[in-house]
Design a protein around this motif. Sequence first.
Motif, PDB file in Angstrom:
ATOM      1  N   GLU A  14      -1.643  -2.291 -11.540  1.00  0.00           N
ATOM      2  CA  GLU A  14      -2.419  -3.143 -12.435  1.00  0.00           C
ATOM      3  C   GLU A  14      -3.180  -4.243 -11.682  1.00  0.00           C
ATOM      4  O   GLU A  14      -3.867  -5.044 -12.299  1.00  0.00           O
ATOM      5  N   ARG A  15      -3.047  -4.298 -10.368  1.00  0.00           N
ATOM      6  CA  ARG A  15      -3.667  -5.367  -9.571  1.00  0.00           C
ATOM      7  C   ARG A  15      -4.762  -4.810  -8.681  1.00  0.00           C
ATOM      8  O   ARG A  15      -4.826  -3.620  -8.412  1.00  0.00           O
ATOM      9  N   PHE A  16      -5.625  -5.698  -8.217  1.00  0.00           N
ATOM     10  CA  PHE A  16      -6.689  -5.342  -7.290  1.00  0.00           C
ATOM     11  C   PHE A  16      -6.396  -5.961  -5.932  1.00  0.00           C
ATOM     12  O   PHE A  16      -5.861  -7.064  -5.838  1.00  0.00           O
ATOM     13  N   LEU A  17      -6.751  -5.246  -4.891  1.00  0.00           N
ATOM     14  CA  LEU A  17      -6.546  -5.676  -3.511  1.00  0.00           C
ATOM     15  C   LEU A  17      -7.902  -5.693  -2.816  1.00  0.00           C
ATOM     16  O   LEU A  17      -8.696  -4.772  -2.974  1.00  0.00           O
ATOM     17  N   ALA A  18      -8.172  -6.748  -2.061  1.00  0.00           N
ATOM     18  CA  ALA A  18      -9.391  -6.866  -1.266  1.00  0.00           C
ATOM     19  C   ALA A  18      -8.960  -7.139   0.168  1.00  0.00           C
ATOM     20  O   ALA A  18      -8.515  -8.237   0.494  1.00  0.00           O
ATOM     21  N   SER A  19      -9.060  -6.129   1.030  1.00  0.00           N
ATOM     22  CA  SER A  19      -8.567  -6.269   2.409  1.00  0.00           C
ATOM     23  C   SER A  19      -9.719  -6.267   3.404  1.00  0.00           C
ATOM     24  O   SER A  19     -10.740  -5.609   3.205  1.00  0.00           O
ATOM     25  N   PHE A  20      -9.525  -7.016   4.492  1.00  0.00           N
ATOM     26  CA  PHE A  20     -10.516  -7.116   5.558  1.00  0.00           C
ATOM     27  C   PHE A  20     -10.182  -6.108   6.656  1.00  0.00           C
ATOM     28  O   PHE A  20      -9.191  -6.287   7.363  1.00  0.00           O
ATOM     29  N   PRO A  21     -11.004  -5.077   6.848  1.00  0.00           N
ATOM     30  CA  PRO A  21     -10.720  -4.125   7.922  1.00  0.00           C
ATOM     31  C   PRO A  21     -10.826  -4.755   9.317  1.00  0.00           C
ATOM     32  O   PRO A  21     -10.192  -4.281  10.254  1.00  0.00           O
ATOM     33  N   ASP A  22     -11.587  -5.830   9.444  1.00  0.00           N
ATOM     34  CA  ASP A  22     -11.769  -6.472  10.753  1.00  0.00           C
ATOM     35  C   ASP A  22     -10.691  -7.504  11.074  1.00  0.00           C
ATOM     36  O   ASP A  22     -10.603  -7.975  12.206  1.00  0.00           O
ATOM     37  N   PHE A  23      -9.895  -7.867  10.075  1.00  0.00           N
ATOM     38  CA  PHE A  23      -8.783  -8.805  10.249  1.00  0.00           C
ATOM     39  C   PHE A  23      -7.524  -8.147   9.679  1.00  0.00           C
ATOM     40  O   PHE A  23      -7.175  -8.374   8.513  1.00  0.00           O
ATOM     41  N   GLY A  30      -5.527  -9.886  -6.871  1.00  0.00           N
ATOM     42  CA  GLY A  30      -5.700 -10.541  -8.152  1.00  0.00           C
ATOM     43  C   GLY A  30      -5.618  -9.569  -9.299  1.00  0.00           C
ATOM     44  O   GLY A  30      -5.516  -8.355  -9.105  1.00  0.00           O
ATOM     45  N   SER A  31      -5.705 -10.113 -10.499  1.00  0.00           N
ATOM     46  CA  SER A  31      -5.593  -9.289 -11.700  1.00  0.00           C
ATOM     47  C   SER A  31      -6.874  -8.523 -12.001  1.00  0.00           C
ATOM     48  O   SER A  31      -6.853  -7.574 -12.769  1.00  0.00           O
ATOM     49  N   ASP A  32      -7.996  -8.931 -11.371  1.00  0.00           N
ATOM     50  CA  ASP A  32      -9.249  -8.199 -11.498  1.00  0.00           C
ATOM     51  C   ASP A  32     -10.024  -8.306 -10.187  1.00  0.00           C
ATOM     52  O   ASP A  32      -9.579  -8.968  -9.240  1.00  0.00           O
ATOM     53  N   ARG A  33     -11.171  -7.621 -10.120  1.00  0.00           N
ATOM     54  CA  ARG A  33     -11.968  -7.604  -8.881  1.00  0.00           C
ATOM     55  C   ARG A  33     -12.336  -9.014  -8.440  1.00  0.00           C
ATOM     56  O   ARG A  33     -12.236  -9.352  -7.268  1.00  0.00           O
ATOM     57  N   LEU A  34     -12.788  -9.838  -9.379  1.00  0.00           N
ATOM     58  CA  LEU A  34     -13.238 -11.192  -9.058  1.00  0.00           C
ATOM     59  C   LEU A  34     -12.105 -12.034  -8.492  1.00  0.00           C
ATOM     60  O   LEU A  34     -12.280 -12.726  -7.485  1.00  0.00           O
ATOM     61  N   ASP A  35     -10.939 -11.983  -9.125  1.00  0.00           N
ATOM     62  CA  ASP A  35      -9.783 -12.736  -8.618  1.00  0.00           C
ATOM     63  C   ASP A  35      -9.397 -12.282  -7.211  1.00  0.00           C
ATOM     64  O   ASP A  35      -9.084 -13.104  -6.344  1.00  0.00           O
ATOM     65  N   ALA A  36      -9.418 -10.971  -6.992  1.00  0.00           N
ATOM     66  CA  ALA A  36      -9.070 -10.445  -5.669  1.00  0.00           C
ATOM     67  C   ALA A  36     -10.074 -10.897  -4.619  1.00  0.00           C
ATOM     68  O   ALA A  36      -9.703 -11.265  -3.507  1.00  0.00           O
ATOM     69  N   MET A  37     -11.362 -10.896  -4.971  1.00  0.00           N
ATOM     70  CA  MET A  37     -12.394 -11.315  -4.007  1.00  0.00           C
ATOM     71  C   MET A  37     -12.287 -12.813  -3.705  1.00  0.00           C
ATOM     72  O   MET A  37     -12.441 -13.226  -2.565  1.00  0.00           O
ATOM     73  N   GLU A  38     -12.011 -13.634  -4.713  1.00  0.00           N
ATOM     74  CA  GLU A  38     -11.873 -15.072  -4.479  1.00  0.00           C
ATOM     75  C   GLU A  38     -10.647 -15.369  -3.626  1.00  0.00           C
ATOM     76  O   GLU A  38     -10.696 -16.223  -2.733  1.00  0.00           O
ATOM     77  N   ASP A  39      -9.554 -14.661  -3.879  1.00  0.00           N
ATOM     78  CA  ASP A  39      -8.355 -14.835  -3.056  1.00  0.00           C
ATOM     79  C   ASP A  39      -8.633 -14.374  -1.625  1.00  0.00           C
ATOM     80  O   ASP A  39      -8.223 -15.027  -0.661  1.00  0.00           O
ATOM     81  N   ALA A  40      -9.361 -13.271  -1.484  1.00  0.00           N
ATOM     82  CA  ALA A  40      -9.717 -12.774  -0.150  1.00  0.00           C
ATOM     83  C   ALA A  40     -10.623 -13.769   0.575  1.00  0.00           C
ATOM     84  O   ALA A  40     -10.489 -13.968   1.781  1.00  0.00           O
ATOM     85  N   ARG A  41     -11.523 -14.401  -0.145  1.00  0.00           N
ATOM     86  CA  ARG A  41     -12.411 -15.397   0.473  1.00  0.00           C
ATOM     87  C   ARG A  41     -11.588 -16.525   1.082  1.00  0.00           C
ATOM     88  O   ARG A  41     -11.791 -16.924   2.227  1.00  0.00           O
ATOM     89  N   THR A  42     -10.618 -17.036   0.337  1.00  0.00           N
ATOM     90  CA  THR A  42      -9.751 -18.109   0.832  1.00  0.00           C
ATOM     91  C   THR A  42      -8.953 -17.645   2.049  1.00  0.00           C
ATOM     92  O   THR A  42      -8.885 -18.346   3.068  1.00  0.00           O
ATOM     93  N   GLU A  43      -8.352 -16.467   1.949  1.00  0.00           N
ATOM     94  CA  GLU A  43      -7.558 -15.934   3.063  1.00  0.00           C
ATOM     95  C   GLU A  43      -8.437 -15.633   4.279  1.00  0.00           C
ATOM     96  O   GLU A  43      -8.022 -15.853   5.417  1.00  0.00           O
ATOM     97  N   GLY A  44      -9.639 -15.118   4.050  1.00  0.00           N
ATOM     98  CA  GLY A  44     -10.550 -14.832   5.156  1.00  0.00           C
ATOM     99  C   GLY A  44     -10.943 -16.084   5.921  1.00  0.00           C
ATOM    100  O   GLY A  44     -10.986 -16.088   7.156  1.00  0.00           O
TER     101      GLY A  44
END
Length: 92
Positions: A14-23, A30-44
């Motif tokens: 039920e969750r979305f994952l946004a992973s960096f292949p270069d890191f 996150g619970s949707d694409r947008l949440d996953a991308m925003e969380d990935a932005r912070t982690e990136g």
Amino acid sequence: MAFDYPVILSKRGERFLASFPDFPGCYGEGSDRLDAMEDARTEGVNCILQELEEGNPLPPRSLLDELCLREGEEAVMLTLTLPREENWSWLG
């Protein structure tokens, strides 16, 4: 200062994952694409800052058309904007 790096979006249950292949190991979720991308932005941003503070070179950016995607995955470019600092000592 901003850097563009690709992320691979996928749905895991039920969750979305946004992973960096270069890191490796750097991702957002996150619970949707947008949440996953925003969380990935912070982690990136955190991954980039850590590399720079340790004096490591940043990995070259993968191109979207060079990424090997599995069924159901999507690759998009994500802009990572570093916070402004008085002393950008890692710039040399």
